[in-house]
Design a protein around this motif. Structure first.
Motif, PDB file in Angstrom:
ATOM      1  N   GLY A 291      -2.278 -19.283  -3.691  1.00 45.91           N
ATOM      2  CA  GLY A 291      -1.576 -19.174  -4.961  1.00 45.91           C
ATOM      3  C   GLY A 291      -1.720 -17.801  -5.556  1.00 45.91           C
ATOM      4  N   GLY A 292      -1.617 -17.741  -6.899  1.00 46.95           N
ATOM      5  CA  GLY A 292      -1.737 -16.465  -7.586  1.00 46.95           C
ATOM      6  C   GLY A 292      -3.089 -16.331  -8.269  1.00 46.95           C
ATOM      7  N   THR A 293      -3.248 -15.251  -9.015  1.00 44.00           N
ATOM      8  CA  THR A 293      -4.513 -15.052  -9.727  1.00 44.00           C
ATOM      9  C   THR A 293      -4.666 -16.030 -10.889  1.00 44.00           C
ATOM     10  N   LYS A 294      -3.531 -16.454 -11.458  1.00 45.10           N
ATOM     11  CA  LYS A 294      -3.560 -17.378 -12.595  1.00 45.10           C
ATOM     12  C   LYS A 294      -3.230 -18.818 -12.196  1.00 45.10           C
ATOM     13  N   ASP A 295      -2.415 -18.977 -11.161  1.00 46.86           N
ATOM     14  CA  ASP A 295      -1.998 -20.327 -10.732  1.00 46.86           C
ATOM     15  C   ASP A 295      -2.584 -20.650  -9.354  1.00 46.86           C
TER      16      ASP A 295
ATOM     17  N   ASN B  61      -8.569 -13.896 -13.837  1.00 52.48           N
ATOM     18  CA  ASN B  61      -8.535 -15.338 -13.572  1.00 52.48           C
ATOM     19  C   ASN B  61      -8.856 -16.126 -14.837  1.00 52.48           C
ATOM     20  N   ARG B  62      -8.308 -17.310 -14.940  1.00 56.06           N
ATOM     21  CA  ARG B  62      -8.509 -18.153 -16.112  1.00 56.06           C
ATOM     22  C   ARG B  62      -9.899 -18.795 -16.080  1.00 56.06           C
TER      23      ARG B  62
ATOM     24  N   GLY C 214      -9.502 -16.955   2.458  1.00 58.64           N
ATOM     25  CA  GLY C 214      -8.411 -17.219   1.533  1.00 58.64           C
ATOM     26  C   GLY C 214      -8.255 -16.086   0.550  1.00 58.64           C
ATOM     27  N   ARG C 215      -7.024 -15.909   0.066  1.00 57.43           N
ATOM     28  CA  ARG C 215      -6.735 -14.827  -0.893  1.00 57.43           C
ATOM     29  C   ARG C 215      -5.476 -15.182  -1.655  1.00 57.43           C
ATOM     30  N   THR C 216      -5.219 -14.478  -2.761  1.00 57.82           N
ATOM     31  CA  THR C 216      -4.014 -14.727  -3.545  1.00 57.82           C
ATOM     32  C   THR C 216      -2.824 -13.998  -2.924  1.00 57.82           C
ATOM     33  N   GLY C 217      -1.637 -14.355  -3.389  1.00 61.97           N
ATOM     34  CA  GLY C 217      -0.441 -13.664  -2.935  1.00 61.97           C
ATOM     35  C   GLY C 217      -0.365 -12.226  -3.417  1.00 61.97           C
ATOM     36  N   PHE C 218      -1.183 -11.882  -4.425  1.00 57.58           N
ATOM     37  CA  PHE C 218      -1.214 -10.519  -4.940  1.00 57.58           C
ATOM     38  C   PHE C 218      -2.219  -9.647  -4.191  1.00 57.58           C
ATOM     39  N   CYS C 219      -3.005 -10.243  -3.313  1.00 62.07           N
ATOM     40  CA  CYS C 219      -3.950  -9.490  -2.486  1.00 62.07           C
ATOM     41  C   CYS C 219      -3.165  -8.906  -1.317  1.00 62.07           C
ATOM     42  N   ILE C 220      -2.816  -7.638  -1.390  1.00 62.34           N
ATOM     43  CA  ILE C 220      -1.892  -7.040  -0.427  1.00 62.34           C
ATOM     44  C   ILE C 220      -2.500  -5.906   0.384  1.00 62.34           C
ATOM     45  N   HIS C 221      -3.733  -5.530   0.116  1.00 70.15           N
ATOM     46  CA  HIS C 221      -4.396  -4.463   0.876  1.00 70.15           C
ATOM     47  C   HIS C 221      -5.728  -4.967   1.431  1.00 70.15           C
ATOM     48  N   PRO C 222      -5.993  -4.678   2.724  1.00 73.53           N
ATOM     49  CA  PRO C 222      -5.166  -3.962   3.710  1.00 73.53           C
ATOM     50  C   PRO C 222      -4.057  -4.856   4.252  1.00 73.53           C
ATOM     51  N   ARG C 223      -2.852  -4.366   4.207  1.00 76.20           N
ATOM     52  CA  ARG C 223      -1.666  -5.186   4.404  1.00 76.20           C
ATOM     53  C   ARG C 223      -1.648  -5.908   5.745  1.00 76.20           C
ATOM     54  N   GLU C 224      -1.846  -5.201   6.831  1.00 77.23           N
ATOM     55  CA  GLU C 224      -1.743  -5.826   8.154  1.00 77.23           C
ATOM     56  C   GLU C 224      -2.836  -6.860   8.368  1.00 77.23           C
ATOM     57  N   ALA C 225      -4.047  -6.532   7.996  1.00 74.63           N
ATOM     58  CA  ALA C 225      -5.166  -7.448   8.210  1.00 74.63           C
ATOM     59  C   ALA C 225      -5.011  -8.737   7.408  1.00 74.63           C
ATOM     60  N   LEU C 226      -4.371  -8.644   6.245  1.00 72.09           N
ATOM     61  CA  LEU C 226      -4.257  -9.813   5.375  1.00 72.09           C
ATOM     62  C   LEU C 226      -3.173 -10.795   5.805  1.00 72.09           C
ATOM     63  N   ARG C 227      -2.329 -10.395   6.725  1.00 76.78           N
ATOM     64  CA  ARG C 227      -1.284 -11.310   7.179  1.00 76.78           C
ATOM     65  C   ARG C 227      -1.869 -12.604   7.735  1.00 76.78           C
TER      66      ARG C 227
ATOM     67  N   SER D  23     -11.101 -14.881  -2.083  1.00 77.50           N
ATOM     68  CA  SER D  23     -11.013 -13.868  -3.142  1.00 77.50           C
ATOM     69  C   SER D  23      -9.781 -14.115  -3.997  1.00 77.50           C
ATOM     70  N   LEU D  24     -10.003 -14.191  -5.300  1.00 74.11           N
ATOM     71  CA  LEU D  24      -8.912 -14.351  -6.268  1.00 74.11           C
ATOM     72  C   LEU D  24      -8.609 -13.044  -6.991  1.00 74.11           C
ATOM     73  N   VAL D  25      -9.129 -11.937  -6.471  1.00 68.98           N
ATOM     74  CA  VAL D  25      -9.002 -10.639  -7.133  1.00 68.98           C
ATOM     75  C   VAL D  25      -8.496  -9.608  -6.117  1.00 68.98           C
ATOM     76  N   PRO D  26      -7.262  -9.129  -6.262  1.00 72.75           N
ATOM     77  CA  PRO D  26      -6.682  -8.233  -5.252  1.00 72.75           C
ATOM     78  C   PRO D  26      -7.546  -7.026  -4.901  1.00 72.75           C
ATOM     79  N   SER D  27      -8.052  -6.320  -5.903  1.00 75.88           N
ATOM     80  CA  SER D  27      -8.828  -5.120  -5.602  1.00 75.88           C
ATOM     81  C   SER D  27     -10.150  -5.446  -4.910  1.00 75.88           C
ATOM     82  N   LEU D  28     -10.689  -6.635  -5.175  1.00 75.48           N
ATOM     83  CA  LEU D  28     -11.953  -7.012  -4.542  1.00 75.48           C
ATOM     84  C   LEU D  28     -11.738  -7.580  -3.144  1.00 75.48           C
ATOM     85  N   THR D  29     -10.550  -8.081  -2.880  1.00 74.86           N
ATOM     86  CA  THR D  29     -10.201  -8.413  -1.499  1.00 74.86           C
ATOM     87  C   THR D  29     -10.225  -7.142  -0.662  1.00 74.86           C
TER      88      THR D  29
END
Length: 286
Positions: free
Chosen positions: A74-78, A99-100, A55-68, A35-41
């Motif tokens: 990378g990021g949404t753009k890079d 995303n680009r 896999g997920r971007t560094g901006f995908c932060i929820h749910p925090r514990e599960a995503l560790r 997932s390259l989209v935080p809210s969709l992760t």
């Protein structure tokens, strides 16, 4: 796409079409998802698909514990293409705004399924739930989310009907000061509870962009009744509220940007948050 695919020959089969019009087949439990989209992760985990998110971007932060435990790409753009190749996903979740286009095109060369999304308002999440539920075999969970969303929309509508409309300025950045056009998801969310965003421009039509910059001498600012300071992408804090009140001559309120701008499963809590905030601010003014 194969002509023999029952998805295209069986009229009873659900149509799984993404924002670019691409038709997808159900993958069920065999999917490996990046997932390259935080809210969709967050939505994928809400649909109990966390075990299939590889896999997920560094901006995908929820749910925090599960995503560790989920690798970053990378990021949404890079986006790091080599890392995604290593993870060998069957599906990549992307978004037109986040995303680009060149990223999506490059991924399509080696990922079998690129699922492109573009919800423009809260009701668009109903189709998004159907798409994800059908794609990944989570139809029942998706239907439950849809029922929750319809209920939250009803609650927002009740607030909108009970209170007079209010014109607001929603700040997303400072120096340059930036806000949102009417054809944004944020503006559509605010409208559900009776907040109309200013300026009254549509980025795709006016050429001003969907997130226009402005200065405090703009004539339309005289029609603004309240200013919101979002927690993202610029992290406005209490000290900024005093600054903005002085600049605008209007009450300035901090607002949770995730609740307003994150689509997917967050929309339900977001609508209820906005309905509660609308009532709270009215009660405070009395």
């Amino acid at each position: 796409m194969h002509l023999a695919d029952p998805r295209f020959t069986d009229p009873a089969a659900p149509v799984l079409r993404d924002a670019l019009g691409t038709l997808h087949q159900s993958a069920g439990s065999s999917a490996r998802i990046v997932s390259l989209v935080p809210s969709l992760t967050e939505l994928l985990f809400e649909l109990d698909l966390g075990a299939q998110v590889v896999g997920r971007t560094g901006f995908c932060i929820h749910p925090r514990e599960a995503l560790r435990a989920v690798p970053k790409v990378g990021g949404t753009k890079d986006v790091k293409m080599d890392r995604i190749r290593e993870l060998a996903p069957t599906h990549v979740i992307a978004n037109i705004d986040e995303n680009r286009r060149e990223t999506i095109d490059e991924l399509a060369a080696f990922v079998p399924n690129i699922v492109v999304t573009h919800p423009c308002g809260p009701r668009d999440n109903l189709a998004l739930f159907d798409l994800f539920g059908g794609l990944f075999g989570r139809e029942r969970a998706a239907q439950a989310l849809a029922a929750d969303l319809r209920a939250a929309l009803g609650e927002a509508e009740a607030v909108r009907a009970a209170l007079p409309a209010e014109r607001v300025l929603y700040l997303i950045w400072r120096e340059p000061w930036m806000t949102v056009a009417r054809d944004t998801y944020v503006s559509a969310m605010l409208a559900e509870v009776g907040w109309t965003t200013l300026p009254g421009v549509h980025g795709g039509v006016s050429g001003a962009g969907r997130y226009p910059a402005f200065d405090w001498s703009a004539g339309w600012l005289g029609d603004v009744e309240r200013v919101f300071l979002s927690s993202e992408p610029y992290h406005f804090q209490l000290r900024h509220a005093d600054e903005v009140t002085a600049l605008s001559g209007r009450p300035a309120t901090l607002i949770d940007g995730e609740m307003v701008s994150w689509y997917g499963s967050r929309v339900v809590a977001g609508l209820r948050y906005l309905a509660g905030l609308r009532r709270q601010l009215v009660d405070f003014a009395r």
